[in-house]
Design an enzyme around this catalytic site. Structure first.
Site, PDB file in Angstrom:
ATOM      1  N   GLY A  70       0.810  -1.221   0.000  1.00  0.00           N
ATOM      2  CA  GLY A  70       0.000   0.000   0.000  1.00  0.00           C
ATOM      3  C   GLY A  70       0.842   1.270   0.000  1.00  0.00           C
ATOM      4  N   ASN A 150      -8.266   4.045   8.416  1.00  0.00           N
ATOM      5  CA  ASN A 150      -7.739   2.896   9.148  1.00  0.00           C
ATOM      6  C   ASN A 150      -7.906   2.996  10.653  1.00  0.00           C
ATOM      7  OD1 ASN A 150      -5.811   4.949   8.118  1.00  0.00           O
ATOM      8  ND2 ASN A 150      -4.413   4.027   9.587  1.00  0.00           N
ATOM      9  N   GLN A 178      -7.894  -0.001   3.135  1.00  0.00           N
ATOM     10  CA  GLN A 178      -8.801  -0.566   4.146  1.00  0.00           C
ATOM     11  C   GLN A 178     -10.135  -1.010   3.543  1.00  0.00           C
ATOM     12  OE1 GLN A 178      -8.341  -1.217   7.410  1.00  0.00           O
ATOM     13  NE2 GLN A 178      -6.270  -0.394   7.520  1.00  0.00           N
ATOM     14  N   SER A 198      -3.625  -3.229  -0.807  1.00  0.00           N
ATOM     15  CA  SER A 198      -2.522  -3.969  -0.186  1.00  0.00           C
ATOM     16  C   SER A 198      -2.969  -5.365   0.219  1.00  0.00           C
ATOM     17  CB  SER A 198      -2.051  -3.197   1.046  1.00  0.00           C
ATOM     18  OG  SER A 198      -1.099  -3.946   1.757  1.00  0.00           O
ATOM     19  N   HIS A 200      -1.895  -7.516   2.665  1.00  0.00           N
ATOM     20  CA  HIS A 200      -1.979  -7.999   4.047  1.00  0.00           C
ATOM     21  C   HIS A 200      -3.145  -7.419   4.842  1.00  0.00           C
ATOM     22  CE1 HIS A 200      -0.029  -4.682   6.513  1.00  0.00           C
ATOM     23  NE2 HIS A 200       0.225  -4.264   5.293  1.00  0.00           N
ATOM     24  N   THR A 236      11.878  -8.143 -11.145  1.00  0.00           N
ATOM     25  CA  THR A 236      11.278  -9.470 -11.312  1.00  0.00           C
ATOM     26  C   THR A 236      10.082  -9.588 -10.379  1.00  0.00           C
ATOM     27  OG1 THR A 236      13.421 -10.353 -11.897  1.00  0.00           O
ATOM     28  CG2 THR A 236      11.742 -11.949 -11.199  1.00  0.00           C
ATOM     29  N   CYS A 324       2.432   5.898  20.150  1.00  0.00           N
ATOM     30  CA  CYS A 324       3.634   5.593  20.930  1.00  0.00           C
ATOM     31  C   CYS A 324       4.490   4.548  20.248  1.00  0.00           C
ATOM     32  CB  CYS A 324       3.261   5.085  22.316  1.00  0.00           C
ATOM     33  SG  CYS A 324       2.438   6.338  23.280  1.00  0.00           S
TER      34      CYS A 324
HETATM   35  C1  LIG Z   1      -1.898  -0.289   5.916  1.00  0.00           C
HETATM   36  C2  LIG Z   1      -2.233   0.912   5.156  1.00  0.00           C
HETATM   37  C3  LIG Z   1      -1.358   1.446   4.200  1.00  0.00           C
HETATM   38  C4  LIG Z   1       0.010   0.874   3.963  1.00  0.00           C
HETATM   39  O1  LIG Z   1      -0.019  -0.390   3.362  1.00  0.00           O
HETATM   40  P1  LIG Z   1       1.278  -1.332   3.449  1.00  0.00           P
HETATM   41  O2  LIG Z   1       0.953  -2.474   2.550  1.00  0.00           O
HETATM   42  O3  LIG Z   1       1.416  -1.730   4.879  1.00  0.00           O
HETATM   43  O4  LIG Z   1       2.439  -0.527   2.964  1.00  0.00           O
HETATM   44  C5  LIG Z   1      -1.765   2.559   3.493  1.00  0.00           C
HETATM   45  N1  LIG Z   1      -2.968   3.125   3.700  1.00  0.00           N
HETATM   46  C6  LIG Z   1      -3.842   2.636   4.592  1.00  0.00           C
HETATM   47  C7  LIG Z   1      -5.179   3.280   4.741  1.00  0.00           C
HETATM   48  C8  LIG Z   1      -3.511   1.520   5.355  1.00  0.00           C
HETATM   49  O5  LIG Z   1      -4.374   1.055   6.249  1.00  0.00           O
END
Ligand SMILES: *Cc1c(COP(=O)(O)O)cnc(C)c1O
Length: 390
Positions: A70, A150, A178, A198, A200, A236, A324
């Site tokens: 992301g 997020n 998100q 993204s 994950h 790649t 934090c």
């Molecule tokens: C997690 C997140 C990202 C970053 O994505 P990554 O794959 O961790 O670099 C960007 N924008 C939002 C809103 C996210 O929640």
């Protein structure tokens, strides 16, 4: 066994995703650019994943570019558009509650001579379309507004924003990290020109993402090198990651409606339960226009971080409203933007539900959280003062 309520930070990869990826880490290791069988198989797997990602947002496969996540997609979209359209103007519009991948990229662009307008949000974390309209200038080249936040889960009026951007001929990017796989998205209907996603955040692997770029939009390459990704993003291909992302997106899209209904009901039971059992608590974000799995609540008189430690001792993984963890004591810029004073922002707790959460998980939190808040308040000088003055 821990109870994982931090699905906005990352999600557990689904077994179907891992199973689909494994052969591409072991036997099917060929370089998709080569011509023999194990390479061709990889090329086909990448094409199939591209198709799945495109279908999920109603794009065409050749409008999807795989990236390393992301943050890369956000960086590429903003820097790439700034670079490609700077002869037209140097003004960018975004919001005060974007992810740091957007905000810090904007700061960088400001250092390079671009001007950025950060739209404020209302108490629910939603921008005003009227304010957006009046922020638009002759030299505005890009509007970047996140699909859903997020931290507090608020969902922006993306289709309305897209319509305005299209009418004015301004490029429109949305950070939908998100939202993809959680909310319906249609880049045609919503007039979205670029979109970041993204792996994950939707039960896929880390370090893989994609950027959708509408055909006809000018966008300079982000990584120079080989001809991968149609010459726009060299290197790649991360084939196992791409295959995993494709499968994760496919599953999430297929199950979206059912999953959304289930999560909304868990979410609302959790919100209701907390607000009724714990006094001096308030919901952050919009009651309805919010992500299906997002709960964000502020508790007066206490610190979010200490709540996290006590929850951790009960095996509950959550997150707080202060940053934090990132080495700063500043409360979240999102909570400040919705108008929370520092103390309340510091006492915030984010619980984000996902695919693997159950009714029992919600029961455990509703049982464990009230005594934790009570215990912390008993140790809090702010609470003592409040009781004295009551
Ligand atoms: C997690 C997140 C990202 C970053 O994505 P990554 O794959 O961790 O670099 C960007 N924008 C939002 C809103 C996210 O929640």
């Amino acid at each position: 066994m821990e109870i994982y309520f931090d699905n906005a930070a990352t999600t557990k990869p689904r077994k179907e995703v891992i199973d689909k990826m494994l052969p591409y880490i072991t036997e099917k290791y060929g370089n998709p650019s080569s011509i023999y069988k194990i390479a061709r198989e990889n090329k086909e797997a990448v094409d199939e994943a591209r198709q799945a990602v495109a279908e999920a947002i109603n794009a065409k496969p050749n409008e999807i570019y795989f990236t390393a996540g992301g943050s890369e997609s956000d960086n590429w979209a903003l820097k790439g558009i700034a670079d490609s359209y700077s002869d037209k103007g140097k003004h960018i519009i975004t919001t005060a509650i974007e992810h740091h991948a957007i905000l810090h990229t904007c700061e960088y662009l400001e250092s390079k001579g671009f001007e950025v307008t950060y739209l404020p949000v209302d108490e629910y974390g939603i921008i005003s379309v009227e304010e957006l309209k009046s922020a638009i200038r002759e030299d505005t080249i890009l509007i970047s507004v996140m699909f859903a936040n997020n931290e507090i889960g608020s969902v922006q009026p993306i289709a309305e924003i897209g319509k305005i951007a299209r009418e004015k001929g301004i490029v429109f990017h949305t950070d939908a990290v998100q939202a993809v796989g959680h909310l319906p998205i249609d880049v045609e209907e919503m007039n979205i020109d670029l979109l970041s996603l993204s792996g994950h955040k939707l039960y896929g692997p880390k370090g893989i993402g994609a950027l959708y770029v509408r055909k006809g939009i000018k966008l300079k390459p982000f990584i120079h090198g080989g001809a991968q990704e149609r010459g726009r993003r060299a290197g790649t291909e991360n084939v196992p990651g791409i295959v995993g992302l494709g499968e994760a997106v496919r599953l999430a899209s297929a199950e979206m409606e059912e999953e959304r209904t289930r999560l909304v009901s868990l979410r609302d039971r959790l919100i209701e339960g907390i607000l009724t059992s714990i006094p001096h608590s308030r919901l952050n974000g919009h009651p309805e226009k919010r992500l299906p799995g997002n709960v964000n609540i502020s508790f007066e008189f206490i610190e979010g971080e200490s709540m996290l430690l006590l929850l951790d001792m009960k095996g509950i993984c959550a997150s707080s409203g202060s940053a934090c963890t990132s080495g700063s004591l500043d409360p979240s810029h999102v909570l400040l933007a919705i108008g929370l004073p520092h103390e309340k922002a510091h006492g915030s707790l984010r619980l984000t539900l996902g695919h693997f959460n159950t009714d029992e998980d919600v029961d455990v939190v509703l049982r464990e959280l009230p005594p934790i808040v009570q215990r912390l308040r008993e140790m809090s000088p702010l609470y003592e003062e409040y009781l004295k003055n009551k």
